[in-house]
Motif scaffolding. Structure first.
Motif, PDB file in Angstrom:
ATOM      1  N   ILE A 804      12.380  16.027  27.869  1.00  0.00           N
ATOM      2  CA  ILE A 804      12.762  14.885  27.046  1.00  0.00           C
ATOM      3  C   ILE A 804      13.228  15.386  25.688  1.00  0.00           C
ATOM      4  O   ILE A 804      12.461  15.978  24.929  1.00  0.00           O
ATOM      5  N   SER A 805      14.497  15.140  25.413  1.00  0.00           N
ATOM      6  CA  SER A 805      15.046  15.627  24.154  1.00  0.00           C
ATOM      7  C   SER A 805      15.472  14.463  23.281  1.00  0.00           C
ATOM      8  O   SER A 805      16.040  13.493  23.762  1.00  0.00           O
ATOM      9  N   VAL A 806      15.149  14.603  22.012  1.00  0.00           N
ATOM     10  CA  VAL A 806      15.562  13.590  21.053  1.00  0.00           C
ATOM     11  C   VAL A 806      16.624  14.216  20.168  1.00  0.00           C
ATOM     12  O   VAL A 806      16.364  15.212  19.480  1.00  0.00           O
ATOM     13  N   SER A 807      17.802  13.646  20.258  1.00  0.00           N
ATOM     14  CA  SER A 807      18.918  14.200  19.509  1.00  0.00           C
ATOM     15  C   SER A 807      18.737  13.927  18.027  1.00  0.00           C
ATOM     16  O   SER A 807      18.487  12.795  17.621  1.00  0.00           O
ATOM     17  N   LEU A 808      18.805  15.002  17.249  1.00  0.00           N
ATOM     18  CA  LEU A 808      18.582  14.846  15.815  1.00  0.00           C
ATOM     19  C   LEU A 808      19.734  15.474  15.049  1.00  0.00           C
ATOM     20  O   LEU A 808      19.548  16.215  14.084  1.00  0.00           O
ATOM     21  N   GLU A 809      20.909  15.171  15.509  1.00  0.00           N
ATOM     22  CA  GLU A 809      22.121  15.712  14.894  1.00  0.00           C
ATOM     23  C   GLU A 809      22.091  15.463  13.394  1.00  0.00           C
ATOM     24  O   GLU A 809      21.975  14.328  12.937  1.00  0.00           O
ATOM     25  N   GLY A 810      22.186  16.571  12.652  1.00  0.00           N
ATOM     26  CA  GLY A 810      22.257  16.409  11.203  1.00  0.00           C
ATOM     27  C   GLY A 810      20.922  16.244  10.506  1.00  0.00           C
ATOM     28  O   GLY A 810      20.820  16.436   9.313  1.00  0.00           O
ATOM     29  N   VAL A 811      19.882  15.870  11.243  1.00  0.00           N
ATOM     30  CA  VAL A 811      18.596  15.680  10.562  1.00  0.00           C
ATOM     31  C   VAL A 811      17.529  16.675  11.000  1.00  0.00           C
ATOM     32  O   VAL A 811      16.495  16.796  10.376  1.00  0.00           O
ATOM     33  N   LEU A 812      17.811  17.377  12.074  1.00  0.00           N
ATOM     34  CA  LEU A 812      16.772  18.251  12.596  1.00  0.00           C
ATOM     35  C   LEU A 812      16.485  19.399  11.643  1.00  0.00           C
ATOM     36  O   LEU A 812      17.396  20.097  11.202  1.00  0.00           O
ATOM     37  N   ASN A 813      15.217  19.556  11.352  1.00  0.00           N
ATOM     38  CA  ASN A 813      14.773  20.725  10.605  1.00  0.00           C
ATOM     39  C   ASN A 813      14.362  21.763  11.641  1.00  0.00           C
ATOM     40  O   ASN A 813      13.326  21.666  12.274  1.00  0.00           O
ATOM     41  N   PHE A 814      15.249  22.778  11.844  1.00  0.00           N
ATOM     42  CA  PHE A 814      15.030  23.753  12.917  1.00  0.00           C
ATOM     43  C   PHE A 814      13.714  24.488  12.770  1.00  0.00           C
ATOM     44  O   PHE A 814      13.030  24.782  13.733  1.00  0.00           O
ATOM     45  N   LYS A 815      13.385  24.764  11.532  1.00  0.00           N
ATOM     46  CA  LYS A 815      12.153  25.503  11.300  1.00  0.00           C
ATOM     47  C   LYS A 815      10.948  24.681  11.776  1.00  0.00           C
ATOM     48  O   LYS A 815      10.061  25.186  12.469  1.00  0.00           O
ATOM     49  N   GLU A 816      10.973  23.417  11.395  1.00  0.00           N
ATOM     50  CA  GLU A 816       9.877  22.534  11.773  1.00  0.00           C
ATOM     51  C   GLU A 816       9.747  22.449  13.296  1.00  0.00           C
ATOM     52  O   GLU A 816       8.668  22.513  13.857  1.00  0.00           O
TER      53      GLU A 816
END
Length: 887
Positions: A804-816
């Motif tokens: 299950i993936s939640v698309s977070l285009e532009g908001v995803l904090n990769f580190k988090e």
RNA sequence: GGGCGGAUAGCUCAGCGGGAGAGCAUCGGCCUUACAAGCCGGGGGUCACAGGUUCAAUCCCUGUUCCGCCUACCA
């Protein structure tokens, strides 16, 4: 009853009194006996007439009410027999205090007038506890109220007394008894509480005649020395070998007493020499009989010294102790005083130190009554729940002592015995004999003593139903179903009821004994006025409502455990009441156009909640059958709040929307009403007021929920497929919510979810119910299928093989996100390590049951699969971070 | 002295031979129109200690410590 819109929040004040009155007016508490129905009967542990409701009552009666209401709804003939106990000593104390404030004492007004005064007092104040029990919602048959002193029960008492006397099971004898100098009466062994008291052990020299030598005895009660009839030493004791057979002088009075030898004496204790005071010590009494020492009474019934104390005559026992010690010291006969802690008996009613006295009293011979009462428990005819109390019961019953039943007070059942002044004989009959049975003389007087209150209580299960007369209630309900009471009166009351029931009814008084715990405060202390830690049940009911209060007690009643009650818990369960209130309100606000009938189109959520309701019905009923009250409360709490409110109602909202399909709406409405109706019924025994109020305001059939039928589990309604699918959907929703929470994304933001499935079928199921996920996980869009590709900038959860993936285009904090995944992986590794170790163990594979092995293997591969997927995702995330120049 | 029960999350307590649970408290985010007495999410435990039985022990057995309670005649 006209429906009304519920207020915005739960407010108990307006509903409790109203519905109780309704039940009373409709006569719903009344016992009705109809042929062909099973019977269920509880006789209430009678509250004291002097009592007011405390936590013990509240718990005790809540549990009984739950059982009675449940059985009543289940279609049994039910009787909850109410009644009150005359509480001899306690009541006498209350009225005596009243008199003394008026400047009287009872001896001045005489027995007859005194008893009248007690009845007057009863008329005024005796109803307090009844009112309070009604406040608690107790559904007793109030019309059948009995009182241990009323005519019928008094007849039963006389009947039993006379028959026991005629059989030689009641006798009158001089015996050492426990005397309360303040209540001025004998007490049974059980009515004495022993408490550790810091005192002294006095070493006193009893000189030989014409000698400066003597024997030093050790005692905690020097004032009893005036009643000494011997000094005893151990026959093996070399120190005193030569003294045995000699005489010593009793100091202060000079009376001579013998030195005897008996192995009862402990050489190591004190000086090894024991003063023997048969008239004031139970052990010494036995020794006195053994050696024929005679009785010398040194202390009288007021606790003052008798003429046998010579110059100390008339002094209070403690003043005498003080004075005698000083005199002994002056005469250099007080050899030593050491501080010593020992246990001292106190009156359980007034806390005065008990004086063991020899006195003429009435006793019941217990051993022959006890034997069959032991057998019925051994054979399982009567069950004690929890069963570990059986051991305690046997212990006491096997060592039972005769029961002192006479009391030197005025309030109680006067012993039906007449003394003849001419021939000295006793006539025991059911009613005033007029003449002495032995010499036909008319010079007779009735015994002044009254009976121990517990004597009448022991007859309670049959006397309240009409015995010694034959009545329909007695025929129908004896043996009663269950006795619900505190373990503290197992001996006082329960054991005696069993003995008397078997003796006079020829049958056990009840099938089950449910012994509940003591209610303590939150730190485990016994509640007591002197400690100031009492929680007043009436205050709690007023503050939080009766229903939440009852629910709290129920939720805390685990078998074999004391209850530590804190106000916080009650408050918490008030929130639960409010939750039910509001869920009901929601249903009522959404019933436009509702017409009852089987829905034409059930949704998955509908099927699921009906399935869950069915299971909960089964579990709750089962918990009640086994007296697992806390489990019952827990099941209802979980179902109402975390299944019905948290999931079903939320899922139903779509179907209820104005633009929703009519058939969907109808199905949801029907389901809501069904669950509400049945859920309220299941809850009714615990929360009677709230459930009645709501039930009356939703579509329903029947007069009152009190007499609505108890829901029945129906195997046909089991729907494991709905359960399975719902569980999956719920986990998906939780997975997405978890991402939102962990990523700190506000609930206002609609998300895009992409779900990759392993097979088409699962994908179809998910797509079919996508509206639940979209709505509850707050999504903008959802895609699902075998071919789905995870967007690069997305957060992911693996659930049941689903990605299950939640698309977070532009908001995803990769580190988090990488931190989150690492945390998840760490947990997985821990679990996997344990599993691998287990599966690598040859012994486990060969010796553990195969289903366990299969299960563990399945888990292992599932977790490995999950781990693999997470690692791949973590890799791409890491790559994205590198690409973006993050580390 | 004898007996019984308890020791599990900060608190109050369930559970009980195979993946440590609840309520409350706590932390983070929310006025998502039944409910802020609410909603969503998170953190938190060598299941008192030491042995033993078992493939496997928080759970069964033994012992220890500490806390309750009941019971008993050591003056």
């Amino acid at each position: 009853m006209e429906a009304e819109i519920l207020e915005r929040s739960y407010n108990p004040e307006n509903i409790e009194d109203r519905w109780f009155r309704f039940w009373m007016e409709e006569g719903l508490f009344r016992n009705t006996i109809r042929e062909g129905r099973p019977n269920f009967c509880i006789v209430i542990p009678p509250p004291n007439i002097t009592g007011s409701l405390h936590m013990g009552h509240a718990l005790n009666n809540t549990l009984q009410d739950i059982l009675i209401r449940w059985k009543r709804m289940s279609g049994h003939n039910t009787l909850w027999q109410f009644g009150i106990d005359h509480a001899g000593i306690a009541t006498q104390n209350v009225v005596e205090r009243q008199l003394s404030s008026e400047g009287f004492d009872r001896h001045r007004i005489g027995q007859e007038r005194f008893v009248e005064r007690v009845w007057e007092w009863k008329k005024e104040s005796g109803g307090t506890i009844t009112k309070q029990l009604k406040r608690l919602g107790a559904s007793c048959d109030w019309d059948r109220e009995r009182f241990t002193m009323d005519e019928g029960l008094s007849d039963a008492v006389k009947e039993v007394f006379v028959r026991l006397y005629e059989e030689g099971l009641i006798y009158r004898a001089d015996y050492i008894i426990n005397w309360c100098p303040r209540c001025h009466t004998a007490l049974s062994d059980l009515e004495v509480n022993y408490e550790g008291v810091k005192g002294s052990l006095y070493h006193i020299k009893y000189p030989f005649p014409n000698s400066r030598d003597g024997i030093v005895v050790a005692t905690t009660r020097p004032e009893t020395m005036f009643g000494d009839t011997a000094v005893a030493v151990n026959p093996e004791d070399k120190r005193y070998k030569d003294s045995v057979g000699m005489e010593v002088m009793l100091p202060l009075t000079g009376r001579r007493i013998p030195v005897i030898a008996d192995s009862y004496v402990d050489q190591k204790f004190g000086t090894g020499a024991l003063k023997i005071t048969p008239a004031h010590d139970p052990n010494d009494f036995e020794i006195g009989i053994k050696y024929n020492l005679g009785l010398i009474k040194a202390i009288d019934e007021k606790g003052s010294m008798t003429e046998n104390a010579g110059p100390y005559k008339g002094l209070d026992r403690y003043k005498c102790r003080k004075k005698a010690l000083k005199d002994l010291e002056d005469q250099k006969l007080l050899v030593k005083e050491e501080s010593y802690e020992h246990s001292v008996g106190h009156c359980y009613r007034c806390h005065t130190v008990i004086e063991p006295l020899v006195s003429k009293q009435w006793f019941v011979k217990m051993s022959s009554l006890a034997m069959p009462a032991i057998d019925v428990i051994k054979r399982g005819e009567i069950r004690i729940i929890p069963s570990h109390w059986e051991a305690t019961y046997f212990e006491w019953m096997n060592n039972i002592r005769d029961w002192c039943i006479s009391r030197q007070i005025w309030w109680g059942h006067r012993i039906p015995a007449w003394h003849c002044k001419d021939c000295g004989q006793i006539t025991v009959v059911r009613s005033e004999p007029g003449i002495c049975k032995h010499c036909n003389g008319r010079n007779i007087e009735q015994e002044e003593d009254v009976l121990d209150t517990w004597f009448s209580s022991a007859l309670w299960p049959f006397s309240t139903l009409g015995w010694p007369h034959s009545t329909r209630e007695l025929d129908t309900y004896y043996p009663t179903s269950v006795m619900v009471t505190g373990f503290d009166i197992l001996f006082f009351w329960v054991a005696r009821m069993i003995m008397m029931g078997i003796k006079f009814m020829g049958d056990i008084p009840f099938h089950d004994i449910y012994l509940h715990a003591l209610v303590r405060d939150e730190s485990g202390q016994k509640m007591s006025k002197s400690k100031g830690n009492v929680i007043d049940p009436l205050l709690m009911m007023e503050k939080y409502g009766t229903d939440p209060f009852r629910f709290t007690l129920t939720a805390l009643t685990a078998q074999g455990r004391d209850i530590c009650l804190s106000e916080k818990r009650i408050e918490g369960y008030r929130h639960f009441a409010n939750k039910i209130w509001n869920a009901s309100r929601f249903v009522m606000l959404n019933l436009d156009g509702f017409s009852s009938g089987k829905p034409k189109k059930e949704s998955l959520a509908d099927r699921w909640i009906i399935h869950r309701l069915n299971i909960v019905t089964k579990d709750v009923t089962c918990a009640l059958e086994e007296y697992r009250f806390n489990d019952m409360a827990g099941l209802l709490y979980q179902f109402w709040w975390h299944e019905f409110c948290d999931w079903y109602i939320e899922m139903a909202k779509d179907a209820l929307a104005p633009d929703a399909d009519t058939l969907d709406r109808q199905a949801a409405q029907e389901t809501l009403v069904t669950v509400l109706d049945q859920g309220l019924r299941l809850l009714h025994p615990v929360m009677p007021f709230l459930t009645e109020h709501i039930w009356q305001n939703i579509p329903h059939n029947g007069k009152s929920i009190m007499v609505a039928s108890w829901p029945v589990y129906d195997k046909e309604r089991d729907d494991p497929e709905a359960e399975k699918q719902m569980t999956m959907l719920m986990e998906i929703i939780r997975g997405i919510r978890n991402i939102r929470g962990e990523m700190n994304i506000s609930p206002g933001v609609r998300l895009k979810a992409i779900i990759k499935t392993q097979d088409q079928e699962t994908g179809d199921i998910i797509m079919r119910h996508s509206r639940y996920i979209i709505s509850l996980a707050r999504l903008e869009t959802m895609e699902c299928g075998v071919e789905m590709v995870r967007p690069k900038a997305s957060a992911t959860s693996i659930i049941q093989g689903l990605e299950i993936s939640v698309s977070l285009e532009g908001v995803l904090n990769f580190k988090e996100e990488s931190e989150r995944l690492k945390k998840e992986l760490k947990k997985l590794d821990r679990d996997l390590e344990v599993l691998h170790k287990k599966l690598a163990n040859e012994d486990f594979i060969t010796r553990a049951p195969s289903d366990v092995v299969t299960k563990e293997k399945g888990r292992s591969s599932e977790l490995s699969e999950k781990k693999k997927k997470l690692e791949i995702i973590l890799k791409t995330i890491t790559k994205c971070m590198e690409d973006a120049g993050l580390h």
